[in-house]
Write an enzyme that holds these catalytic residues in place. Structure first.
Site, mmCIF file in Angstrom:
data_model
loop_
_atom_site.group_PDB
_atom_site.id
_atom_site.type_symbol
_atom_site.label_atom_id
_atom_site.label_comp_id
_atom_site.label_asym_id
_atom_site.label_seq_id
_atom_site.Cartn_x
_atom_site.Cartn_y
_atom_site.Cartn_z
ATOM 1 N N CYS A 189 30.717 39.686 40.352
ATOM 2 C CA CYS A 189 31.389 40.294 38.992
ATOM 3 C C CYS A 189 32.383 41.003 39.327
ATOM 4 O O CYS A 189 32.425 42.117 39.867
ATOM 5 C CB CYS A 189 30.052 40.751 37.989
ATOM 6 S SG CYS A 189 31.002 41.843 36.884
ATOM 7 N N CYS A 249 32.828 44.258 37.638
ATOM 8 C CA CYS A 249 31.770 45.179 38.101
ATOM 9 C C CYS A 249 32.089 45.775 39.429
ATOM 10 O O CYS A 249 31.874 47.050 39.678
ATOM 11 C CB CYS A 249 30.336 44.453 38.823
ATOM 12 S SG CYS A 249 29.566 43.670 37.052
#
Length: 119
Positions: free
Chosen positions: A44, A47
């Site tokens: 991600c 993230c």
């Protein structure tokens, strides 16, 4: 001077606690301190933007709050229990209850304000 520089670099490398399904209840739900949990995954992109901020907060709040990360690919139980459908999602817990939820990337102050409100 070199010693101080090395010491500062060590402080910056403090990582947030890795929380798993097996440790979640003890580390998060039974904590007597506020707990900030970052639900994330290695693939991600957003993230990876939030990760270093969470690590900084972990260092700054050491001893005052618990700051950890849950890899949702390896640990799905509590992500499902708390309705984490998008990542990154950061939850703040107090006395085992979710008191704050932030989905997506947010400024560091958003996370620290949530912890400060509980201290």
């Amino acid at each position: 001077m070199c010693f101080k520089k090395k010491k500062n670099n060590l402080n910056k490398n403090i990582m947030a606690l890795a929380i798993t399904d097996a440790t979640f209840e003890e580390v998060v739900l039974q904590s007597d301190k506020p707990v900030l949990v970052d639900f994330w995954a290695a693939w991600c992109g957003p993230c990876r933007m939030v990760g270093p901020v969470i690590d900084e907060i972990s260092s700054e709040y050491e001893g005052k709050a618990v700051v950890g990360k849950v890899d949702v690919d390896a640990n799905q139980e509590f992500a499902a229990k708390y309705g984490v459908r998008n990542i990154p999602t950061v939850l703040v817990f107090q006395n085992g209850e979710v008191v704050e939820r932030q989905v997506g990337v947010a400024p560091k102050k958003t996370y620290t304000d949530a912890i400060d409100a509980l201290l």
